[in-house]
Design an enzyme around this catalytic site. Structure first.
Site, short mmCIF file in Angstrom:
data_model
loop_
_atom_site.label_atom_id
_atom_site.label_comp_id
_atom_site.label_asym_id
_atom_site.label_seq_id
_atom_site.Cartn_x
_atom_site.Cartn_y
_atom_site.Cartn_z
CD GLU A 12 -0.26 -1.34 3.07
OE1 GLU A 12 0.77 -1.92 2.67
OE2 GLU A 12 -1.06 -1.85 3.87
CG ASP A 85 0.80 -1.94 6.55
OD1 ASP A 85 1.86 -2.36 6.05
OD2 ASP A 85 0.54 -0.74 6.70
CG ASP A 87 -3.38 -3.12 10.39
OD1 ASP A 87 -3.62 -3.21 9.17
OD2 ASP A 87 -2.99 -2.07 10.92
CD GLU A 89 -8.40 0.57 8.19
OE1 GLU A 89 -8.62 0.81 6.99
OE2 GLU A 89 -9.28 0.61 9.07
CE1 TYR A 313 1.70 -1.73 9.88
CE2 TYR A 313 0.27 -2.95 11.37
CZ TYR A 313 0.44 -2.01 10.37
OH TYR A 313 -0.65 -1.37 9.86
NE ARG A 315 -1.51 2.63 11.63
CZ ARG A 315 -0.99 2.64 10.41
NH1 ARG A 315 -0.82 1.52 9.75
NH2 ARG A 315 -0.69 3.78 9.83
CG HIS A 359 -0.30 -7.84 15.40
ND1 HIS A 359 -1.52 -7.25 15.59
CD2 HIS A 359 -0.20 -8.09 14.08
CE1 HIS A 359 -2.13 -7.13 14.41
NE2 HIS A 359 -1.35 -7.63 13.49
#
Ligand code: ZN
Ligand code: ZN
Ligand code: ZN
Ligand code: ZN
Length: 759
Positions: A12, A85, A87, A89, A313, A315, A359
């Site tokens: 992205e 990514d 997660d 989103e 990452y 988030r 995560h």
């Protein structure tokens, strides 16, 4: 024979394209979709509430070029890897790519979803080897959040608009955060400071001087009014009486206690704690922290043609650290600092929810890339944030620090004094996190029965303090504590409050505006549960349950919508009532046109005084609230004289705000801006003035003491109320412009500087 088609990897962002192309080489095509390609349209509800809340997504117009480009690449590609990514989103973007591009092309059979927590060669190649299907539960959790926010925004904002006559908007989580800030402001306003005194002595032993505080008198503990169980010295007279009864006495050591205290390192960084630390230590806003972290994650060129993601990452709410990383870190500590700095057991942390545990904490991708070894390849902000992350990650596996604490009790007549000393006997993890070192304080050698000499004894006045206003750091901590945010939402929530001017920033503190307080009161007052912390926290949990496949997204939305509809009925009336209650009549100020009392009203620029005979009388006046009392600005500036002709100046309101104009207008056209009181106390000793905005004869703005001409203290830069963490100065000044604004300490030789986003 046709050539084997090249696989396509879609990510992205352009920065990720660069890093991943380097890693995968020319055998792959890597392209960026630059975030979401489809979304709910900006107008209309676009959610089919009657039919299972089906969202009516549309391609985002501004993205048409990117969409075409991806389509063309997709047609020519062999396997398609969706590497967005790891997660909600990222999963949703992958799903949109599949549904809106892949399916439209009739080509999704070679589709693979891959994720990695870090953009390194090893992680990316491993992911390519282990592709999976799109996780529809993650996608549904993202979809449910988007629709929840849409249901709130599009159904409540119009009512808010009717009530306030100008475009304001309501947001789900943001209203709750605003409420938290406004509640604190109300507490501060209600707060009445109580003065109290403390008594401290300067003592000496073998010519070594040290300080001690009175902590017991006639057997009673001495303290501040905040502590209900202690004796409070409430007046100077009382303090002097105690001092007189003590100062002629012999000061004798009653006891000496030594204990060794262990200080353990903090936990690994997750999004919320990284934002807090970066705000407290580096002065970064949450938003800045996230954008700098993203650059570190997406990959930096670190020389020799190597491009690599420097951190995992950003988030995440999992404090877990991968086993392989742990063993590298422990090996590094052992080698670099020696075995005694290595914590005996491996410290491991787990996330609270199973869904989060895939995560990892935010950590460097390689402990061997020390901050200094890559300093020359990255920007100053990137270096500072990387160093914070690197140090914290290493500290987690280091031994606790050991601090020797000494407490000496000294008796003098009816008084008992306490002196404390601290000495670091083993620095442990302080070695990599020097900012957490506790202060050391030396005491002379003393033993029970020793007599010490009194050099000075004095009473100090204090006053109880109101609870502090929130900073970005403390608001993020609060949001996490009460469960109303997630790693991806802390920073955007705060940005929205600032952009909508519901909250302003002074130094690092967040202050609600008049409009912000009105909106919070109206929304929370008329929608009760919907904007309550508890309810909002439960919605976040429901979203987590959708993600874990334990709840159906349509059921969650339907329950929420029923609740919302219940409150929507009659909301307009309730909002009107709340606003009326806030628009109080100020009976001690009468309209100078018709004699009716004036009342507080709300407009686009905040509060003003309007005539209560409106609409028959349209008189309006700006005012200021001082200690709960309404004062007309014209009253405040009635002694102001025209610089050019000496006539009285009058307060005028216009398109450009409020200013002072000569009363002889139009003969005299002189105007000047309102003296803006910064509220910062004049730093000159013994002066009780504040620094106010002024203009030189040549119209240059400066800030001078309100006690001028008795005090001539002045500054060119705007001072803001914020304590300097380095030297303790009570204010900092704003330097630079635009995105380069900084808060700087003016104390000679201090040099403290921090980022600034305020005005
Ligand atoms: Zn009037
Ligand atoms: Zn004039
Ligand atoms: Zn002064
Ligand atoms: Zn300073």
């Amino acid at each position: 024979m046709a050539d084997k088609k090249k696989p396509l990897v879609i990510v992205e962002s352009r920065a990720k394209v660069r890093t991943i192309s380097k890693i995968l080489g020319s055998g792959y095509t890597v392209a960026s979709c630059q975030g979401h390609l489809v979304d709910l349209p900006s107008s209309g509800l676009a959610v089919d509430v009657e039919n299972g809340f089906e969202p009516q997504y549309e391609f985002i117009k501004e993205k048409s070029e990117v969409i075409d480009e991806i389509r063309e690449l997709w047609k020519k590609a062999g396997d398609v890897y969706l590497a967005c990514d790891p997660d909600r989103e990222g999963e949703a973007i992958s799903w949109f790519l599949k549904e809106y591009i892949g399916k439209a092309l009739g080509d999704v059979k070679n589709l693979k979803r891959i994720t990695f927590n870090e953009i390194t060669k090893k992680a990316v190649l491993e992911a390519i080897e282990n592709p999976r299907d799109i996780n529809i539960e993650l996608v549904e959790a993202q979809k449910a959040r988007r629709i929840l926010d849409r249901l709130v925004g599009y159904q409540i904002s119009p009512i808010l608009w009717v009530q306030t006559r100008y475009g304001l908007s309501a947001g789900r989580v943001q209203t709750v955060a605003l409420k938290i800030i406004c509640d604190r402001e109300k507490e501060i306003r209600k707060f009445v400071p109580v003065p109290y005194f403390s008594i401290s002595a300067e003592l000496s032993k073998d010519s070594e001087v040290f300080g001690a505080d009175l902590f017991k008198y006639m057997g009673e503990k001495i303290g501040s009014p905040n502590d209900k169980k202690v004796k409070v010295i409430g007046s100077k007279e009382e303090a002097d009486e105690i001092i007189n009864s003590i100062k002629k006495q012999e000061f004798k050591v009653k006891s000496v206690k030594v204990r060794t205290e262990k200080r353990n390192p903090p936990r690994p960084f997750i999004t919320s704690t990284l934002q807090q630390a970066a705000n407290n230590i580096l002065g970064f806003s949450s938003r800045k922290t996230m954008s700098v972290a993203q650059r570190l994650y997406e990959g930096k060129d670190i020389g020799g043609g190597e491009v690599v993601g420097l951190i995992t990452y950003m988030r995440t709410d999992s404090p877990r650290i991968a086993e392989e990383a742990i063993s590298n870190i422990r090996w590094y500590i052992d080698n670099e600092y020696g075995e005694k700095y290595l914590h005996k057991e491996v410290r491991r942390y787990r996330a609270g929810r199973e869904a989060q545990d895939a995560h990892e904490a935010i950590r460097p991708t390689s402990v061997n890339r020390t901050p200094d070894s890559i300093k020359k390849y990255i920007s100053r902000d990137e270096y500072n944030l990387y160093k914070l992350i690197w140090s914290r990650t290493v500290a987690v596996q280091m031994a606790p620090a050991q601090v020797k604490r000494l407490t000496v009790e000294i008796e003098a007549g009816d008084g008992l004094f306490k002196a404390t000393g601290a000495k670091i006997i083993f620095d442990g993890f302080f070695k990599v996190m020097p900012e957490t070192r506790s202060e050391e304080r030396e005491l002379p050698d003393m033993k029970e029965g020793d007599i010490v000499a009194l050099k000075k004894i004095e009473a100090k006045q204090h006053s109880t303090q109101p609870p502090p206003r929130y900073t970005e750091a403390s608001l993020v901590r609060k949001m996490q504590e009460v469960g109303i945010g997630r790693p991806s939402t802390y920073a955007p929530t705060i940005s929205v409050l600032l952009n909508r001017k519901y909250v302003t920033q002074e130094g690092r503190t967040l202050i609600p505006t008049d409009t912000g307080e009105l909106v919070a009161d109206m929304l929370v007052g008329s929608f009760k549960d919907i904007f309550k912390v508890k309810y909002t926290a439960r919605m976040e949990e429901e979203l987590d349950l959708i993600e874990e496949g334990k709840e159906n997204w349509r059921d969650v939305l339907s329950k929420f919508n029923n609740e919302l509809n219940r409150y929507l009925k009659g909301a307009e009336k309730r909002m009107e009532k709340i606003k009326k209650e806030k628009e109080v009549i100020v009976d001690y100020i009468k309209c100078d046109k018709c004699g009716s009392p004036m009342m507080i009203k709300y407009g686009k620029g905040g509060r003003f005084l309007g005539c209560s005979a409106y609409p028959n009388c349209k008189n309006q006046k700006p005012f200021k609230e001082e200690n709960g009392k309404i004062v007309l600005l014209e009253e405040l500036y009635k002694d102001e004289r025209c610089d050019e002709c000496g006539a009285q100046m009058v307060v005028k309101g216009g398109r450009f705000g409020i200013f002072l104009a000569c009363s002889r207008y139009p003969e005299c056209k002189f105007t000047k801006s309102i003296y803006y009181d910064t509220g910062v106390k004049c730093p000159r000793e013994g002066c009780d003035g504040t620094l106010v905005e002024k203009k030189t004869k040549k119209r240059r703005t400066f800030y001078g003491c309100s006690n001028y001409p008795d005090c001539d203290y002045a500054l060119w830069q705007k001072p803001v109320k914020a304590e300097c963490p380095k030297c303790g100065a009570k204010f900092l000044v704003v330097k630079g412009r635009g995105s380069n604004k900084r808060l700087v300490c003016v104390t000679e030789g201090c040099g403290y500087e921090t980022e600034y986003n305020g005005e």
